[in-house]
Design a protein around this motif. Structure first.
Motif, short mmCIF file in Angstrom:
data_model
loop_
_atom_site.label_atom_id
_atom_site.label_comp_id
_atom_site.label_asym_id
_atom_site.label_seq_id
_atom_site.Cartn_x
_atom_site.Cartn_y
_atom_site.Cartn_z
N ILE A 217 -37.92 -25.61 -97.57
CA ILE A 217 -38.04 -24.56 -96.55
C ILE A 217 -39.50 -24.42 -96.13
O ILE A 217 -39.81 -24.32 -94.94
CB ILE A 217 -37.47 -23.23 -97.07
N ARG A 218 -40.38 -24.45 -97.12
CA ARG A 218 -41.81 -24.41 -96.84
C ARG A 218 -42.24 -25.66 -96.06
O ARG A 218 -42.94 -25.58 -95.05
CB ARG A 218 -42.58 -24.31 -98.16
N ALA A 219 -41.77 -26.81 -96.54
CA ALA A 219 -42.17 -28.08 -95.91
C ALA A 219 -41.64 -28.18 -94.48
O ALA A 219 -42.31 -28.74 -93.61
CB ALA A 219 -41.68 -29.26 -96.75
N ALA A 220 -40.46 -27.61 -94.22
CA ALA A 220 -39.91 -27.65 -92.87
C ALA A 220 -40.79 -26.87 -91.90
O ALA A 220 -40.89 -27.21 -90.72
CB ALA A 220 -38.49 -27.10 -92.86
N GLU A 229 -37.52 -17.03 -88.74
CA GLU A 229 -36.11 -16.68 -88.63
C GLU A 229 -35.25 -17.79 -89.24
O GLU A 229 -34.29 -17.53 -89.97
CB GLU A 229 -35.71 -16.50 -87.16
N GLN A 230 -35.60 -19.04 -88.94
CA GLN A 230 -34.86 -20.17 -89.50
C GLN A 230 -35.05 -20.23 -91.01
O GLN A 230 -34.11 -20.54 -91.75
CB GLN A 230 -35.33 -21.48 -88.87
N ALA A 231 -36.25 -19.93 -91.47
CA ALA A 231 -36.52 -19.98 -92.91
C ALA A 231 -35.68 -18.94 -93.66
O ALA A 231 -35.13 -19.22 -94.73
CB ALA A 231 -38.01 -19.76 -93.18
N ALA A 232 -35.54 -17.74 -93.09
CA ALA A 232 -34.73 -16.70 -93.72
C ALA A 232 -33.26 -17.13 -93.76
O ALA A 232 -32.58 -16.94 -94.77
CB ALA A 232 -34.89 -15.38 -92.97
N ALA A 233 -32.79 -17.73 -92.67
CA ALA A 233 -31.41 -18.20 -92.63
C ALA A 233 -31.20 -19.32 -93.64
O ALA A 233 -30.17 -19.39 -94.32
CB ALA A 233 -31.06 -18.68 -91.22
N ASP A 234 -32.18 -20.20 -93.74
CA ASP A 234 -32.13 -21.30 -94.72
C ASP A 234 -32.00 -20.76 -96.14
O ASP A 234 -31.16 -21.20 -96.92
CB ASP A 234 -33.44 -22.10 -94.66
N LEU A 235 -32.89 -19.82 -96.49
CA LEU A 235 -32.91 -19.30 -97.86
C LEU A 235 -31.60 -18.57 -98.17
O LEU A 235 -31.02 -18.74 -99.25
CB LEU A 235 -34.11 -18.38 -98.06
N SER A 236 -31.14 -17.78 -97.21
CA SER A 236 -29.89 -17.04 -97.41
C SER A 236 -28.71 -18.00 -97.58
O SER A 236 -27.91 -17.86 -98.51
CB SER A 236 -29.68 -16.11 -96.21
N ALA B 114 -35.04 -35.04 -92.19
CA ALA B 114 -34.47 -33.81 -91.63
C ALA B 114 -33.90 -32.92 -92.74
O ALA B 114 -34.07 -31.70 -92.71
CB ALA B 114 -33.40 -34.15 -90.61
N ASP B 115 -33.23 -33.51 -93.73
CA ASP B 115 -32.57 -32.68 -94.73
C ASP B 115 -33.38 -32.53 -96.02
O ASP B 115 -32.98 -31.75 -96.89
CB ASP B 115 -31.18 -33.24 -95.05
N ALA B 116 -34.50 -33.23 -96.14
CA ALA B 116 -35.32 -33.08 -97.35
C ALA B 116 -36.80 -33.25 -97.00
O ALA B 116 -37.48 -34.10 -97.56
CB ALA B 116 -34.90 -34.09 -98.42
#
Lengths: 310, 310
Positions: A217-220, A229-236, B114-116
């Protein structure tokens, strides 16, 4: 005329209702005066304040559940060990001595397994009010800070487990390197969000292993310009998917129906995630469930005449 | 006579050495002046202070690695994308302009999947100094706050992943409900500890799913009187076991040898955990590896004459 006051009293908040003999809600209060506040102000004083604000008659009995019955609460309502019949759990409410009113607290549950010790306080009451059929095996999911999953067999709690999904989200969002990704106030996550669904599916496929995906998530953000917003959705999505993958393995659910006891936005996220897992959902409103459970406890403990008009 | 100054400069700490042309350590410094301090004090001033304290000659070149080369560092040394040959990574050190000395920073690695998606800075240099055979497939584990696992094929980084195991431990110990279980200063965990080993084995058996067991550490204190020392060993075993289970699945390691680049107590915990996983360990000292990697980078970038006496 209210038949009983029902109180769900947790660590950080309190909800109280005046209920008619048939369960109708005659008054409601919500407060932030959970255990931490009440330990300073005095439990009796906090409760009296809420009862007075709702206009509760002097002799009205009070049935309570939640952390108010823990060692850090008003009195310790001893745990009932599982496996345990749900009716028998309710029946064992602990009475607070030295009060003018009849005030009792539903006991929590303890699972005294060497390799999977666990406890709950409050969710047993939601469970009792979730309207489960008297027969058969039912898996119940109660999401939250510490999500509980319960295996019920023929009206008895066979076992349960805790997944601290809500706590993991808030602790990682506030204190880990992901705080740089999610920002100061993580955005609310919606069940239709593509990132939420993608991460949820990935976590479901990986059987509950999510640690390997946290740093991505950090690397993205660094490599792909991913937004907070995407990071929060990812983590959830990652954490909820991992919880469901883990619980379905523990309770051997390749398919079937999960009774989901939840409210509001969190309930909708879990409903979406359980759907992605290919599971059927029987939704139960958590507020209604806790009231129904408290009402049943009041009857089981003889606080309301069993024959009182419904 | 030193041939080069070698610096591993991370977010919270700095380590610097004066090295002879053959890699001998002629002087050493360790400081807490990582990036956060250096951004205020000035990178050049902090580095000059350490070089002066070691008695570095005026013209001595300096090779560095770590977060000093990140966007928040001195200058940004652009990432090298994987797959990438380890020699080629070292060769791309970024030079800092406008300094009297020749100062360069080894680039970090980016995995733009994309996924990692993933990134590293510093571990690529340890990897280069880990003495891996030039041929064959090798799996390298570099434990820490953000543990890195790297898949190396014929001297090239094929891919890598990050497991934030150290961060999970400290964040959960300090900010989750487990703080009540572990106490204010979590006890050091030893590799022979029975609780560590038991939890590690459980996590290995559950394929990296550890969230389902976190709350049981709290419950074990409430129900079984588990001590803070046991709770710390439990959490450590659970998280390290989960990391290894997850990484071995990603890299398809049913058995075989892992190159473990680590130091001190943490290295011994991972050695024990990898043993419980049935994996062979080839231990490499992390300090020696980073020095060897920095030395190799200095040579690859022509900062030391290739023919200088070893």
């Amino acid at each position: 005329m209210p038949a009983v006051a029902a109180v769900d009293w947790g660590t950080t908040r309190l909800r109280a209702w005046l209920l008619g003999a048939g369960g109708a809600v005659l008054a409601e209060r919500r407060g932030d005066d959970g255990l931490i506040t009440a330990r300073e102000a005095g439990f009796a004083a906090v409760l009296d304040g809420h009862l007075a604000a709702m206009g509760a008659p002097a002799g009205l009995p009070v049935i309570m559940c939640g952390m108010v019955g823990s060692r850090q609460g008003w009195i310790e309502a001893p745990y009932v060990d599982v496996p345990a019949d749900i009716g028998a759990i309710l029946q064992g409410a602990a009475r607070i001595e030295g009060t003018a009113r009849d005030i009792r607290i539903v006991p929590g549950l303890a699972q005294r397994l060497a390799d999977a010790p666990d406890v709950m306080r409050g969710e047993e009451t939601q469970l009792a009010g979730a309207g489960l059929p008297a027969k058969g095996r039912h898996i119940v999911c109660m999401p939250g800070t510490h999500s509980k999953w319960v295996e019920v067999e023929d009206g008895a709690v066979a076992g349960f487990g805790t997944w601290p999904t809500g706590e993991l989200f808030s602790v990682l969002a506030a204190h880990s390197i992901l705080r740089h990704s999610l920002g100061e106030r993580p955005a609310p996550v919606l069940p239709g969000d593509a990132d939420f669904r993608r991460r949820c599916e990935a976590a479901l496929a990986e059987g509950g292993d999510f640690a390997s995906r946290l740093f991505s998530i950090r690397a993205a953000g660094l490599l792909h310009g991913q937004t907070p917003e995407q990071a929060a959705a990812d983590l959830s999505g990652l954490l909820i998917g991992a919880e469901i993958a883990s619980a379905r393995r523990r309770y051997g659910m390749a398919a079937g129906t999960v009774t989901l006891v939840a409210s509001g936005a969190l309930g909708r996220l879990y409903e979406a995630a359980l759907g992605l897992a290919g599971l059927q959902v029987r939704p139960v409103d958590a507020d209604e469930a806790v009231r129904a459970g408290l009402m049943a406890a009041a009857r089981h403990n003889g606080m309301i005449a069993q024959g009182a008009p419904a």
